[in-house]
Design an enzyme around this catalytic site. Sequence first.
Site, mmCIF file in Angstrom:
data_model
loop_
_atom_site.group_PDB
_atom_site.id
_atom_site.type_symbol
_atom_site.label_atom_id
_atom_site.label_comp_id
_atom_site.label_asym_id
_atom_site.label_seq_id
_atom_site.Cartn_x
_atom_site.Cartn_y
_atom_site.Cartn_z
ATOM 1 N N SER A 117 42.423 -6.511 65.527
ATOM 2 C CA SER A 117 42.412 -5.791 64.249
ATOM 3 C C SER A 117 41.054 -5.141 63.968
ATOM 4 C CB SER A 117 42.809 -6.715 63.099
ATOM 5 O OG SER A 117 41.782 -7.649 62.834
ATOM 6 N N ASN A 118 40.022 -5.555 64.691
ATOM 7 C CA ASN A 118 38.716 -4.919 64.531
ATOM 8 C C ASN A 118 38.746 -3.602 65.297
ATOM 9 O OD1 ASN A 118 35.867 -4.189 64.983
ATOM 10 N ND2 ASN A 118 35.467 -6.124 63.950
ATOM 11 N N ARG A 119 38.282 -2.546 64.666
ATOM 12 C CA ARG A 119 38.387 -1.201 65.239
ATOM 13 C C ARG A 119 37.199 -0.810 66.109
ATOM 14 N NH1 ARG A 119 39.433 1.317 59.448
ATOM 15 N NH2 ARG A 119 37.911 -0.304 59.014
ATOM 16 N N THR A 151 33.420 -2.129 61.227
ATOM 17 C CA THR A 151 34.684 -1.722 61.843
ATOM 18 C C THR A 151 35.781 -2.754 61.596
ATOM 19 O OG1 THR A 151 33.978 -2.727 63.928
ATOM 20 C CG2 THR A 151 33.587 -0.342 63.654
#
Length: 163
Positions: A42-44, A135
């Site tokens: 889920s971290n971009r 992010t």
Amino acid sequence: MDTPVLVHPFPPLYDAESEVLILGSFPSVVSREQSFYYANPSNRFWRVLEGVFEVKITDRTSFCLKHHIALWDVIESCTIEGSSDSRIRNVRVNDFTGLLAETKIRHIFTTGALASRLFIRHTALETAYTPLPSTSAANARMREADLVKAYMIIREVLNHEES
């Protein structure tokens, strides 16, 4: 029950040719489990770097070293429940002087408000520095396209030519 102090569970990623250092705050639960930076899907972070460098990243370590990017976190140890920066207490920051002496790092970036605050408060380095937005999925107000624009400065600092 007291929350135990956690020590950063894996080493910085860098080599002697690293030119920029990207610092987060402290690894998430998923990153701690996988022993790698920004491991939570889920971290971009990795998608943003793909946008910045216009590549598909298949090997994160190779990508970073090829592009002279070092990764580490500001926090050496802390107490934390879960992954949220807002749950971090009892912070001890890393000493960056050794890493800087072993590399060609000329610019440091922090990802997110806590990493930026701690870096500014606890370090007195003469290396160029730029704070960047988080992010993390928790930073939902920033669209991925806006993050790519903000992170484009990394590519500019590295002076990468278009492929």
